[in-house]
Design an enzyme around this catalytic site. Sequence first.
Site, PDB file in Angstrom:
ATOM      1  N   ASP A 199     -10.199   4.069  52.036  1.00 34.23           N
ATOM      2  CA  ASP A 199     -10.008   4.500  53.437  1.00 34.23           C
ATOM      3  C   ASP A 199      -9.181   3.503  54.248  1.00 34.23           C
ATOM      4  OD1 ASP A 199     -11.787   2.413  53.799  1.00 34.23           O
ATOM      5  OD2 ASP A 199     -13.320   3.604  54.817  1.00 34.23           O
ATOM      6  N   SER A 240     -19.335  -2.037  60.983  1.00 32.89           N
ATOM      7  CA  SER A 240     -19.506  -1.287  59.737  1.00 32.89           C
ATOM      8  C   SER A 240     -19.414  -2.112  58.468  1.00 32.89           C
ATOM      9  CB  SER A 240     -18.472  -0.165  59.682  1.00 32.89           C
ATOM     10  OG  SER A 240     -17.188  -0.673  59.953  1.00 32.89           O
ATOM     11  N   HIS A 287     -12.501  -0.078  55.385  1.00 30.06           N
ATOM     12  CA  HIS A 287     -13.738  -0.780  55.033  1.00 30.06           C
ATOM     13  C   HIS A 287     -13.636  -1.491  53.693  1.00 30.06           C
ATOM     14  CE1 HIS A 287     -15.263   2.478  57.791  1.00 30.06           C
ATOM     15  NE2 HIS A 287     -15.602   1.363  58.397  1.00 30.06           N
TER      16      HIS A 287
HETATM   17  C1  LIG Z   1     -13.436  -4.499  57.433  1.00 28.89           C
HETATM   18  O1  LIG Z   1     -13.016  -5.770  56.953  1.00 28.89           O
HETATM   19  C2  LIG Z   1     -11.645  -5.838  56.570  1.00 28.89           C
HETATM   20  C3  LIG Z   1     -11.414  -7.234  56.076  1.00 28.89           C
HETATM   21  O2  LIG Z   1     -11.639  -8.167  57.079  1.00 28.89           O
HETATM   22  C4  LIG Z   1     -10.772  -5.525  57.773  1.00 28.89           C
HETATM   23  O3  LIG Z   1      -9.453  -5.452  57.338  1.00 28.89           O
HETATM   24  C5  LIG Z   1     -11.172  -4.202  58.399  1.00 28.89           C
HETATM   25  O4  LIG Z   1     -10.470  -4.019  59.583  1.00 28.89           O
HETATM   26  C6  LIG Z   1     -12.655  -4.178  58.696  1.00 28.89           C
HETATM   27  N1  LIG Z   1     -13.007  -2.883  59.210  1.00 28.89           N
HETATM   28  C7  LIG Z   1     -13.810  -2.727  60.247  1.00 28.89           C
HETATM   29  C8  LIG Z   1     -14.030  -1.319  60.683  1.00 28.89           C
HETATM   30  O5  LIG Z   1     -14.342  -3.662  60.819  1.00 28.89           O
END
Ligand SMILES: *[C@@H]1O[C@H](CO)[C@@H](O)[C@H](O)[C@H]1NC(C)=O
Length: 268
Positions: free
Chosen positions: A239, A41, A242
């Site tokens: 959230d 995502s 993201h």
């Molecule tokens: C999106 O990126 C952030 C930073 O790396 C991370 O903390 C988060 O878990 C990521 N979310 C997804 C759904 O990959």
Amino acid sequence: MEKMLLSYIFLILLAHPFYVSPADTTTSNGNKSIFILAGQSNMSGRGGVVNNIFDWYIPPECQSDSSILRLTKGLSWEVAKEPIHQDIDYYAICGIGPGMSFANSILKNDPKIGVIGLVPCAIGFTNISQWSRGSLYYNEMLNRTLIALEGGGTLRALLWYQGESDTLNVEDAELYESRLQKFFTDVRNDLDAPYLPIIQVALTTTLGPYKEIIRQAQLGIQLQNVKTVDANGLKVGPDYVHLSTPAEVQLGQMLANAFLESGSYTAH
Ligand SMILES: *[C@@H]1O[C@H](CO)[C@@H](O)[C@H](O)[C@H]1NC(C)=O
Ligand SMILES: *[C@@H]1O[C@H](CO)[C@@H](O)[C@H](O)[C@H]1NC(C)=O
Ligand SMILES: *[C@@H]1O[C@H](CO)[C@@H](O)[C@H](O)[C@H]1NC(C)=O
Ligand SMILES: *[C@@H]1O[C@H](CO)[C@@H](O)[C@H](O)[C@H]1NC(C)=O
């Protein structure tokens, strides 16, 4: 009568803001710089999405440009506009990802690059096994890339941002390094691009408990022409899952810098 109708349609086409004139398409078709965007995502883009509603704020760094095209789900080129993954990652509400910021940053720093062709392929909540050779998403990514190249152009890099879904259980986390290495190698082999530049993003905070194992796998990868940019310090949105719009803009610029610094523009 028929002639009038035709010229009317032509006028509508000309007036359409995303109409690319035949001359533009010819030059672009000749020599596009093609980039694959894949992963989860955060690559697809959720910046500006709160409670499943996108705020439609498109920062200046992510604006459309006649030199930035996108391969649609229907496999045709169009001038890219946010959210560039919506028809690909269609089960979710997409927002701002790193792709447009990346492309605009490349154009700004290397205006001679010509037309950029983005091939969005990312799907939210996928684990690395769902990207393994022969899987649906893998095949679609390969298909889309080959079709993108048919229009004329050079494959410049794979941008990859994934791993969150593999932090959920210890077996997946421990197998991540070998799965990632195999994924990168398979993509290069299947695209006949043994040195395809790959720019990946190392995760920071994650929902699952095995973040450190995934990060170590990402940072420890031992393959030529693989660059890693670190998402450490980038802000997640309200959230907590993201990257926010400003963070996605920044990430796009980091990816662009990594690509430009590598100085390796070709996959061979
Ligand atoms: C999106 O990126 C952030 C930073 O790396 C991370 O903390 C988060 O878990 C990521 N979310 C997804 C759904 O990959
Ligand atoms: C394609 O563009 C690159 C630079 O971006 C240039 O070096 C190369 O000569 C171009 N190829 C053609 C066929 O125009
Ligand atoms: C990956 O995701 C798929 C689909 O959600 C799931 O079936 C599978 O068990 C997950 N993990 C592995 C290692 O395949
Ligand atoms: C890939 O493309 C071929 C030929 O266009 C098509 O038959 C096949 O179904 C496609 N596969 C996927 C996974 O999109």
